[in-house]
Write a protein that holds these residues in place. Structure first.
Motif, PDB file in Angstrom:
ATOM      1  N   MET A   1      -5.773 -15.602  24.536  1.00 22.00           N
ATOM      2  CA  MET A   1      -5.661 -15.303  26.348  1.00 22.00           C
ATOM      3  C   MET A   1      -4.550 -14.547  26.632  1.00 22.00           C
ATOM      4  O   MET A   1      -3.354 -14.654  25.682  1.00 22.00           O
ATOM      5  N   ARG A   2      -4.595 -13.313  27.600  1.00 18.22           N
ATOM      6  CA  ARG A   2      -3.229 -13.056  27.718  1.00 18.22           C
ATOM      7  C   ARG A   2      -2.516 -13.665  29.161  1.00 18.22           C
ATOM      8  O   ARG A   2      -3.066 -14.287  29.601  1.00 18.22           O
ATOM      9  N   THR A   3      -1.777 -12.937  29.175  1.00 16.08           N
ATOM     10  CA  THR A   3      -0.653 -12.874  30.254  1.00 16.08           C
ATOM     11  C   THR A   3      -0.936 -12.367  30.864  1.00 16.08           C
ATOM     12  O   THR A   3      -0.609 -11.398  30.855  1.00 16.08           O
ATOM     13  N   PRO A   4      -0.478 -12.634  32.634  1.00 20.81           N
ATOM     14  CA  PRO A   4      -0.313 -12.033  32.957  1.00 20.81           C
ATOM     15  C   PRO A   4       0.827 -10.395  33.484  1.00 20.81           C
ATOM     16  O   PRO A   4       1.657 -11.095  33.045  1.00 20.81           O
ATOM     17  N   ARG A 118      -4.867  -2.421  26.335  1.00 23.65           N
ATOM     18  CA  ARG A 118      -4.398  -1.291  25.216  1.00 23.65           C
ATOM     19  C   ARG A 118      -4.769  -1.376  23.991  1.00 23.65           C
ATOM     20  O   ARG A 118      -4.626  -0.453  23.684  1.00 23.65           O
ATOM     21  N   GLN A 119      -5.482  -2.725  23.630  1.00 25.75           N
ATOM     22  CA  GLN A 119      -5.453  -2.866  21.743  1.00 25.75           C
ATOM     23  C   GLN A 119      -6.397  -3.080  21.477  1.00 25.75           C
ATOM     24  O   GLN A 119      -7.469  -1.832  20.477  1.00 25.75           O
ATOM     25  N   ASP A 124      -5.906   2.719  30.259  1.00 26.14           N
ATOM     26  CA  ASP A 124      -5.938   2.669  31.796  1.00 26.14           C
ATOM     27  C   ASP A 124      -6.411   1.577  32.393  1.00 26.14           C
ATOM     28  O   ASP A 124      -7.381   1.277  31.295  1.00 26.14           O
ATOM     29  N   ARG A 125      -6.382   1.446  33.437  1.00 25.50           N
ATOM     30  CA  ARG A 125      -6.985   0.293  33.959  1.00 25.50           C
ATOM     31  C   ARG A 125      -8.810   0.876  33.995  1.00 25.50           C
ATOM     32  O   ARG A 125      -9.257   1.579  33.868  1.00 25.50           O
ATOM     33  N   PHE A 141     -12.145  -8.376  15.707  1.00 23.42           N
ATOM     34  CA  PHE A 141     -12.243  -7.431  16.562  1.00 23.42           C
ATOM     35  C   PHE A 141     -12.018  -7.607  17.705  1.00 23.42           C
ATOM     36  O   PHE A 141     -12.408  -8.655  18.121  1.00 23.42           O
ATOM     37  N   SER A 142     -12.424  -6.283  18.404  1.00 25.43           N
ATOM     38  CA  SER A 142     -12.579  -6.252  19.897  1.00 25.43           C
ATOM     39  C   SER A 142     -13.397  -5.311  20.687  1.00 25.43           C
ATOM     40  O   SER A 142     -13.643  -4.210  19.529  1.00 25.43           O
ATOM     41  N   ALA A 143     -13.805  -5.364  21.157  1.00 28.50           N
ATOM     42  CA  ALA A 143     -14.586  -4.463  21.835  1.00 28.50           C
ATOM     43  C   ALA A 143     -14.372  -3.990  24.153  1.00 28.50           C
ATOM     44  O   ALA A 143     -14.119  -5.304  24.015  1.00 28.50           O
TER      45      ALA A 143
END
Length: 158
Positions: A1-4, A118-119, A124-125, A141-143
């Motif tokens: 989970m990301r942090t703000p 960014r990972q 950018d957004r 793994f991520s996409a």
């Protein structure tokens, strides 16, 4: 989970509200007034060249469950133009607006909405989706997929 992550600046009036249902709410708002005027030397008068109010807001809601973690965030601003001769008018923008869901038992998480990742090499957004899978503690793994958005400093019109 990301942090703000750091978005638009907000005042030091951040607050945290915990609900009985496990939700936590964080956020802040601020307003800035600016005015710029030029002095006409040969006439001694002043001319207002710009004047306005910038309203900023950032709200994050978090819920940590037994299996699922949820995070929702909205961050944006609205600029009220207070001079009549400026053709740009009022301008508003949303910097971030996303829902993040993480399943701890499966090691899968996903984010939907206006976000940064960014990972995955996205610089950018963008408006879209990002998915991550933790296969092992040191391997994941991520996409990401979506559409890039313009930076708020380049937006025009109201």
């Amino acid at each position: 989970m990301r942090t703000p992550d750091a978005g638009l600046p907000v005042a030091d009036t951040r607050s945290q509200v915990s609900g009985s249902d496990g939700w936590q709410l964080f956020g802040g708002v601020s307003q800035i007034y600016w005015r710029s005027q030029d002095q006409l030397v040969h006439e001694g008068n002043h001319r207002v060249s710009s004047s306005g109010v910038l309203a900023l807001g950032d709200v994050t809601a978090v819920r940590r469950g037994e299996r699922f973690d949820l995070l929702a965030r909205v961050n944006g601003a609205y600029q009220f133009n207070l001079v009549d001769f400026d053709d740009d008018g009022d301008v508003g923008w949303v910097s971030h607006a996303y829902l993040d869901i993480a399943d701890r038992s499966l090691g899968v998480s996903g984010t939907l909405g206006r976000q940064t990742r960014r990972q995955d090499g996205v610089l950018d957004r963008f408006d879209g989706i990002g998915i991550s899978y933790d296969w092992r503690p040191d391997i994941s793994f991520s996409a990401s997929a979506g559409f890039p958005i313009d930076s708020p400093r380049y937006t025009t019109g109201g």
